[in-house]
Design a protein around this motif. Structure first.
Motif: not given
Length: 587
Positions: A402, A405, A408-409, A412, A426, A443-445, A447
């Motif tokens: 987590t 993630k 990453s968000a 990005r 997220l 890609s992090v939308w 997740i």
């Protein structure tokens, strides 16, 4: 009556020494220089008060705060010790100097600023000095958390009276600080006595901060008796005092920005109270020696583990149960890192190490007390049985995925948005802003879903604490040095999930006082009336433990009352008849 044990019994009313008190007193009476590291409540002041009665001459006590000196003065005079303070706040300085020159003082309290002056050294040469006692000795060390430059100017004074023994006292000093104190005050390493740091009567608890006012209101409702709430700003002390007053408890604010008469009155009201809550900045507390503080709460992190230990140590000095509860937020750590960047480069590494140690304390799923004691070089048991994690063990969860993630968000979306927006991304919550920014195509939308949703806020807090994330001046999140190891899988992010709160549970600060015992309550009323009449805090007359013994033993004569621990000759003479009358009336 020249034996230390006789004086201990007759003057102080105690049947024997506690812990290392006897060892320290023996060294002082043998004129040996000593550094005594003793936990708060272990009776450090007795280690120079008793020798001041035995030795010929005056014991000069160097203490950092005027309020602390005046508090200790009251306690010394209450047992019949001839004592005085020589401070800028005293209007009887000429009288005090005359008493000193005439050999009429056992104790003389002064601040380090005065003690290090040439005028004071000249004054000391006009009378016999029995002992130098340096209280709060950690203030002499740049490694200590309360460094006072004037303490480092004391060595010439001490050396100019080389035949006078010196006793340094502190409750808070790790190994590095202890070594520095010994060097700065000219005490040989074989003069070190360390009593240990454990305060078993204090229950430690630490919680993430949510609704601070509600959390504190619930906390003080569960914990009767006097208490201190430490806030991080002057404005916060006043806001909390006003909010907590709505619980029905008497409250006061205390900070350096208050007018001096208001500040003095608020402190005096708290010292005299048996149930007041004072909301204060961290400077408050060193200046008082109130033994019956039942709790200390922090509305934000302290400067270090040393500061936390000393501030929480202001609870339960009478040995009765007490609680120390810290409420923390990740933004506390972010602000602390910012402050570290503003200090001189030579001190930054040490300050960062202190902050890291504090982070380990708030995040642990293990025993809080064990972490505290290991920090001071001790080897405690793995569990103490009297901290939140031992009493109600939390769950530990690996949230590294987590965390990756979340990072990453942040990356990005350009390292420019706040935590609320990152959470929306997220979770895949569409807004006009997410559509305008084109972030719904990332890609992090969306997740994060299901049970993992509940981890987002604690993960954000954990990343800030680890310096993997930092807030920029506009409130957006950006990477800190701790981000890369987590993203690469080289560092884990483990969350400690607090167990469900047990409502309606009376706090551990509940003292062993016999609640509902009419005699005990009558004795407390008598103490309260005497204290008001004499202008003293109730605890200066007798501690609760003494009243408990009176209620249990029910002495019928002054001689029998004099056998109770804590009842010395002066107090027996001053107050014995009043308390005997209460006991007779209850028969």
């Amino acid at each position: 009556m020249n034996q230390p044990t006789d004086i201990l019994r007759k003057v102080f009313g105690f049947p024997g020494f506690r812990g290392v008190q006897g060892d320290v007193v023996a060294r002082v009476l043998n004129r040996q220089n000593t550094l005594a590291v003793m936990p708060t409540g272990a009776g450090k002041s007795l280690c120079y008060q008793l020798p001041s009665v035995v030795l010929e001459g005056t014991c000069v006590v160097i203490s950092p705060l005027i309020a602390l000196m005046h508090d200790q003065l009251r306690a010394a005079e209450a047992v019949g010790i001839r004592a005085a303070t020589l401070t800028s706040a005293d209007d009887n300085r000429a009288e005090t100097i005359a008493r000193f020159r005439g050999g009429e003082l056992d104790l003389l309290y002064v601040a380090p600023e005065r003690a290090s002056s040439s005028h004071f050294r000249e004054l000391l040469s006009q009378a016999k000095i029995a002992l130098f006692a340096i209280d709060e000795a950690h203030c002499v060390s740049e490694w200590g958390h309360d460094f006072r430059p004037d303490y480092r100017l004391l060595r010439p004074l001490l050396d100019s009276f080389a035949d006078v023994p010196r006793l340094a006292l502190t409750a808070t000093a790790d190994a590095h600080t202890r070594a520095d104190i010994l060097e700065q005050l000219g005490i040989a390493s074989d003069g070190l006595i360390v009593a240990g740091f454990d305060r078993p009567n204090i229950r430690y608890a630490i919680s993430p901060r949510g609704n601070m006012t509600r959390q504190l209101s619930d906390f003080i409702a569960e914990n009767p008796g006097p208490g201190i709430v430490y806030a991080q700003t002057r404005a916060q002390t006043e806001r909390l005092a006003e909010a907590l007053a709505k619980t029905g408890r008497p409250t006061r604010a205390y900070h350096a920005g208050l007018d001096a008469p208001v500040r003095a009155r608020n402190q005096a009201d708290f010292v005299a109270s048996e149930d007041m809550v004072i909301c204060a900045t961290v400077a408050f507390g060193m200046g008082i020696d109130k033994p019956d503080v039942r709790f200390v709460a922090h509305a934000g992190i302290p400067k270090s583990i040393e500061a936390y230990y000393q501030e929480t140590g202001r609870a339960g000095r009478d040995g009765d149960p007490a609680v120390a509860h810290l409420f923390w937020g990740a933004d506390d750590f972010a602000r602390a890192r910012q402050r570290i960047g503003e200090v001189e480069p030579g001190r930054q590494a040490g300050e960062r190490a202190r902050l890291t140690a504090l982070g380990a304390l708030v995040e642990t799923a293990g025993c809080r007390r064990a972490i505290l004691l290991r920090h001071f070089g001790e080897t405690p048991p793995e569990r103490c049985g009297n901290c939140d994690n031992c009493l109600n063990p939390p769950k530990a969860l690996d949230a590294s995925v987590t965390a990756q993630k979340f990072l990453s968000a942040v990356f990005r979306t350009g390292q420019m948005f706040g935590a609320g927006y990152i959470e929306e991304v997220l979770l895949g919550r569409s807004t006009e802003r997410s559509m305008t920014n084109g972030h719904e195509k990332l890609s992090v939308w969306g997740i994060v879903s299901g049970e993992e949703t509940a981890l987002i806020k604690p993960v954000h807090r954990a990343l800030l604490l680890r310096d993997a994330l930092r807030a920029n001046p506009h409130g957006g999140l950006e990477f800190g040095p701790g981000a890369k190891p987590i993203l690469k899988g080289e560092a884990r992010v483990e969350l400690v999930l607090p167990p469900a709160r047990r409502k309606g549970r009376r706090g551990a600060a509940a003292t062993p006082n016999p609640i509902g015992n009419p005699l005990f309550e009558a004795l407390r009323t008598c103490r309260r009336d005497l204290a008001k009449e004499m202008g003293l805090p109730p605890y200066v007359i007798f501690h609760d433990a003494v009243l408990r013994d009176m209620a249990l033993i029910r002495p019928s004569t002054l001689s029998a009352m004099g056998e109770i621990s804590g009842v010395g000759a002066k107090k027996l003479d001053a107050y014995g008849d009043a308390f005997l009358a209460v006991i007779r009336d209850a028969a």
